[in-house]
Design a protein around this motif. Structure first.
Motif, PDB file in Angstrom:
ATOM      1  N   ASP A  99     -11.418 -50.736  26.496  1.00 31.13           N
ATOM      2  CA  ASP A  99     -10.742 -50.141  27.656  1.00 31.13           C
ATOM      3  C   ASP A  99      -9.502 -49.340  27.272  1.00 31.13           C
ATOM      4  OD1 ASP A  99     -10.378 -49.525  30.294  1.00 31.13           O
ATOM      5  OD2 ASP A  99      -9.723 -51.512  30.928  1.00 31.13           O
ATOM      6  N   GLN A 100      -9.621 -48.591  26.173  1.00 29.20           N
ATOM      7  CA  GLN A 100      -8.576 -47.673  25.705  1.00 29.20           C
ATOM      8  C   GLN A 100      -7.245 -48.364  25.398  1.00 29.20           C
ATOM      9  OE1 GLN A 100      -8.474 -44.015  28.135  1.00 29.20           O
ATOM     10  NE2 GLN A 100     -10.018 -43.291  26.702  1.00 29.20           N
ATOM     11  N   GLN A 101      -7.287 -49.672  25.141  1.00 29.03           N
ATOM     12  CA  GLN A 101      -6.085 -50.361  24.669  1.00 29.03           C
ATOM     13  C   GLN A 101      -5.849 -50.044  23.196  1.00 29.03           C
ATOM     14  OE1 GLN A 101      -5.587 -54.539  26.654  1.00 29.03           O
ATOM     15  NE2 GLN A 101      -7.701 -54.376  25.957  1.00 29.03           N
ATOM     16  N   SER A 102      -4.626 -50.226  22.754  1.00 26.88           N
ATOM     17  CA  SER A 102      -4.323 -50.146  21.332  1.00 26.88           C
ATOM     18  C   SER A 102      -4.917 -51.362  20.642  1.00 26.88           C
ATOM     19  CB  SER A 102      -2.810 -50.117  21.102  1.00 26.88           C
ATOM     20  OG  SER A 102      -2.254 -48.942  21.639  1.00 26.88           O
ATOM     21  N   TYR A 103      -5.730 -51.122  19.633  1.00 29.30           N
ATOM     22  CA  TYR A 103      -6.311 -52.231  18.880  1.00 29.30           C
ATOM     23  C   TYR A 103      -6.824 -51.722  17.550  1.00 29.30           C
ATOM     24  CZ  TYR A 103     -11.322 -51.165  19.401  1.00 29.30           C
ATOM     25  OH  TYR A 103     -12.562 -50.606  19.305  1.00 29.30           O
ATOM     26  N   VAL A 104      -7.210 -52.641  16.666  1.00 26.95           N
ATOM     27  CA  VAL A 104      -7.660 -52.296  15.317  1.00 26.95           C
ATOM     28  C   VAL A 104      -9.156 -52.565  15.209  1.00 26.95           C
ATOM     29  CG1 VAL A 104      -7.356 -52.692  12.848  1.00 26.95           C
ATOM     30  CG2 VAL A 104      -5.388 -52.903  14.404  1.00 26.95           C
ATOM     31  N   LEU A 105      -9.900 -51.565  14.752  1.00 26.44           N
ATOM     32  CA  LEU A 105     -11.335 -51.698  14.551  1.00 26.44           C
ATOM     33  C   LEU A 105     -11.611 -51.717  13.050  1.00 26.44           C
ATOM     34  CD1 LEU A 105     -14.259 -51.754  15.594  1.00 26.44           C
ATOM     35  CD2 LEU A 105     -14.220 -49.244  15.584  1.00 26.44           C
ATOM     36  N   PHE A 106     -12.003 -52.883  12.532  1.00 24.00           N
ATOM     37  CA  PHE A 106     -12.398 -53.020  11.134  1.00 24.00           C
ATOM     38  C   PHE A 106     -13.906 -52.791  11.032  1.00 24.00           C
ATOM     39  CE2 PHE A 106      -8.698 -55.809  11.645  1.00 24.00           C
ATOM     40  CZ  PHE A 106      -7.904 -55.451  10.557  1.00 24.00           C
ATOM     41  N   MET A 107     -14.321 -51.965  10.072  1.00 24.94           N
ATOM     42  CA  MET A 107     -15.745 -51.726   9.852  1.00 24.94           C
ATOM     43  C   MET A 107     -16.041 -51.764   8.358  1.00 24.94           C
ATOM     44  SD  MET A 107     -16.970 -48.861  12.640  1.00 24.94           S
ATOM     45  CE  MET A 107     -15.931 -47.534  12.038  1.00 24.94           C
ATOM     46  N   ASP A 108     -17.031 -52.558   7.997  1.00 25.50           N
ATOM     47  CA  ASP A 108     -17.421 -52.709   6.598  1.00 25.50           C
ATOM     48  C   ASP A 108     -18.727 -51.941   6.369  1.00 25.50           C
ATOM     49  OD1 ASP A 108     -17.478 -53.510   3.988  1.00 25.50           O
ATOM     50  OD2 ASP A 108     -17.958 -55.613   4.395  1.00 25.50           O
ATOM     51  N   GLU A 109     -18.610 -50.801   5.718  1.00 21.23           N
ATOM     52  CA  GLU A 109     -19.752 -49.930   5.407  1.00 21.23           C
ATOM     53  C   GLU A 109     -20.595 -49.632   6.655  1.00 21.23           C
ATOM     54  OE1 GLU A 109     -21.942 -51.247   1.981  1.00 21.23           O
ATOM     55  OE2 GLU A 109     -20.113 -51.688   0.854  1.00 21.23           O
ATOM     56  N   PRO A 110     -20.013 -48.952   7.635  1.00 15.85           N
ATOM     57  CA  PRO A 110     -20.733 -48.684   8.884  1.00 15.85           C
ATOM     58  C   PRO A 110     -21.886 -47.703   8.722  1.00 15.85           C
ATOM     59  CG  PRO A 110     -18.682 -47.453   8.839  1.00 15.85           C
ATOM     60  CD  PRO A 110     -18.658 -48.367   7.642  1.00 15.85           C
ATOM     61  N   GLU A 111     -21.995 -47.056   7.554  1.00 15.61           N
ATOM     62  CA  GLU A 111     -23.056 -46.058   7.365  1.00 15.61           C
ATOM     63  C   GLU A 111     -24.448 -46.655   7.205  1.00 15.61           C
ATOM     64  OE1 GLU A 111     -21.377 -46.909   3.198  1.00 15.61           O
ATOM     65  OE2 GLU A 111     -20.580 -46.611   5.212  1.00 15.61           O
ATOM     66  N   ALA A 112     -24.538 -47.966   6.947  1.00 15.00           N
ATOM     67  CA  ALA A 112     -25.841 -48.588   6.741  1.00 15.00           C
ATOM     68  C   ALA A 112     -26.730 -48.347   7.951  1.00 15.00           C
ATOM     69  CB  ALA A 112     -25.675 -50.088   6.500  1.00 15.00           C
ATOM     70  N   SER A 113     -27.944 -47.850   7.696  1.00 10.43           N
ATOM     71  CA  SER A 113     -28.973 -47.582   8.715  1.00 10.43           C
ATOM     72  C   SER A 113     -28.725 -46.326   9.543  1.00 10.43           C
ATOM     73  CB  SER A 113     -29.153 -48.766   9.686  1.00 10.43           C
ATOM     74  OG  SER A 113     -29.556 -49.926   8.994  1.00 10.43           O
ATOM     75  N   LEU A 114     -27.559 -45.696   9.424  1.00 11.47           N
ATOM     76  CA  LEU A 114     -27.267 -44.523  10.243  1.00 11.47           C
ATOM     77  C   LEU A 114     -27.764 -43.245   9.571  1.00 11.47           C
ATOM     78  CD1 LEU A 114     -23.636 -45.103  11.585  1.00 11.47           C
ATOM     79  CD2 LEU A 114     -25.815 -45.697  12.655  1.00 11.47           C
ATOM     80  N   HIS A 115     -28.359 -42.371  10.361  1.00  6.42           N
ATOM     81  CA  HIS A 115     -28.731 -41.036   9.892  1.00  6.42           C
ATOM     82  C   HIS A 115     -27.475 -40.308   9.423  1.00  6.42           C
ATOM     83  CE1 HIS A 115     -29.857 -36.756  10.278  1.00  6.42           C
ATOM     84  NE2 HIS A 115     -31.102 -37.177  10.088  1.00  6.42           N
ATOM     85  N   VAL A 116     -27.628 -39.413   8.451  1.00  7.77           N
ATOM     86  CA  VAL A 116     -26.481 -38.703   7.880  1.00  7.77           C
ATOM     87  C   VAL A 116     -25.685 -37.976   8.957  1.00  7.77           C
ATOM     88  CG1 VAL A 116     -25.789 -36.826   6.340  1.00  7.77           C
ATOM     89  CG2 VAL A 116     -27.491 -38.471   5.576  1.00  7.77           C
ATOM     90  N   GLU A 117     -26.359 -37.354   9.909  1.00  8.36           N
ATOM     91  CA  GLU A 117     -25.651 -36.631  10.973  1.00  8.36           C
ATOM     92  C   GLU A 117     -24.851 -37.587  11.848  1.00  8.36           C
ATOM     93  OE1 GLU A 117     -24.108 -33.764  13.483  1.00  8.36           O
ATOM     94  OE2 GLU A 117     -24.893 -33.663  11.440  1.00  8.36           O
ATOM     95  N   TRP A 118     -25.387 -38.790  12.094  1.00  8.58           N
ATOM     96  CA  TRP A 118     -24.634 -39.786  12.868  1.00  8.58           C
ATOM     97  C   TRP A 118     -23.431 -40.285  12.071  1.00  8.58           C
ATOM     98  CZ3 TRP A 118     -28.647 -43.477  15.615  1.00  8.58           C
ATOM     99  CH2 TRP A 118     -29.425 -42.712  16.499  1.00  8.58           C
ATOM    100  N   GLN A 119     -23.597 -40.416  10.755  1.00  8.55           N
ATOM    101  CA  GLN A 119     -22.462 -40.792   9.911  1.00  8.55           C
ATOM    102  C   GLN A 119     -21.346 -39.754  10.026  1.00  8.55           C
ATOM    103  OE1 GLN A 119     -23.518 -41.743   5.816  1.00  8.55           O
ATOM    104  NE2 GLN A 119     -25.535 -42.449   6.454  1.00  8.55           N
ATOM    105  N   ARG A 120     -21.731 -38.488  10.009  1.00  8.45           N
ATOM    106  CA  ARG A 120     -20.752 -37.401  10.081  1.00  8.45           C
ATOM    107  C   ARG A 120     -19.980 -37.438  11.392  1.00  8.45           C
ATOM    108  NH1 ARG A 120     -19.922 -32.659  12.257  1.00  8.45           N
ATOM    109  NH2 ARG A 120     -21.873 -32.715  13.432  1.00  8.45           N
TER     110      ARG A 120
END
Length: 271
Positions: free
Chosen positions: A209-230
């Motif tokens: 809900d657009q609050q200030s917060y921290v999003l940790f992501m560990d290798e989010p590219e797994a399974s994603l198409h290259v264009e989606w990664q971009r």
């Protein structure tokens, strides 16, 4: 009332590997990308920080020994955060899911199930705020109500655009996430691994809900198409301009769309 940090300024770890590798990582307010060869400790850094935040986001007294965070504002004692790991592994707690009479097969399915509940709460909260705004009688009430509804619509537009090649689109008359494809209604659990993954990431960002917060992501590219990664980081920041992203990656595509200056090499933060 807990005082929450807007973002993390610095992560310091005394000894990443048994007394070696003192880490000092000064962070950008918006996007931070940690890169390096396998085995250098990228995921370990995220794990150590997140483990200390796991007690509901209260961090000074729960951080692991030798792990310190500097935040803004400096006197904040809590951090709103999410952690996304992108491996669509088989569901571990199968018995609990069976007792709930649900047909979920993977960890991403379980994340989607939990996010559906949060999405319903999010819609109720937004709906109440829209009603309150329209009833206020303010001259700009209609404009403010439209602004409140914008993130949900933008999220739906993003997903429809990403899934356009397979003919899927979100059913906007439903309260829960459903998809239509050539006249057939699909549950999120029927999507491909890559589709589930991008849906989990963007839905996680939306329900904060657009609050200030921290999003940790560990290798989010797994399974994603290259264009989606971009597109990934741009979509996240657009959906919530107040988020701070901290991620690890091996993918050049993730930084391709103007994020090269936000990349930090492991060798640059080890003292």
């Amino acid at each position: 009332m807990p005082k929450y940090a807007d973002y993390i300024e610095q992560i310091e770890i005394d000894s990443l590997w048994n007394g070696r590798n003192h880490v000092v990582w000064n962070l950008d307010r918006r996007v931070n990308i940690l890169s390096g060869v396998n085995g250098m400790g990228k995921s370990t850094i995220l794990n150590k920080v997140v483990k200390g935040l796991s007690a509901g986001g209260e961090f000074p007294s729960h951080m692991l020994k030798g792990v310190r965070l500097k935040v803004q504002p400096a006197d904040a004692k809590w951090i709103r955060f999410d952690l996304i790991r992108s491996f669509d592994a088989p569901l571990l707690n199968v018995e609990a899911v069976a007792r709930m009479n649900m047909s979920l097969a993977t960890e991403l399915d379980w994340q989607l199930f939990q996010l559906q509940r949060k999405f319903l709460d999010y819609q109720v909260n937004i709906g109440n705020r829209i009603i309150e705004t329209l009833q206020s009688g303010a001259p700009d009430a209609a404009e403010k109500a439209q602004q409140l509804s914008w993130p949900k619509k933008r999220f739906q537009d993003m997903i429809d655009s990403l899934f356009a090649e397979t003919g899927k689109h979100i059913v906007r008359t439903e309260n829960e996430i459903r998809f239509s494809q050539i006249g057939e209604t699909l549950m999120p659990y029927q999507l491909s691994s890559g589709e589930k993954q991008i849906l989990v990431i963007l839905l996680t960002v939306l329900v904060e809900d657009q609050q200030s917060y921290v999003l940790f992501m560990d290798e989010p590219e797994a399974s994603l198409h290259v264009e989606w990664q971009r597109q990934l980081l741009g979509l996240i920041v657009e959906l919530n301009p107040n988020v701070q992203v901290i991620l690890t990656t091996h993918s050049p595509a993730v930084i391709m769309d103007g994020w090269l200056d936000r990349v930090t090499e492991m060798s640059d933060i080890v003292v």
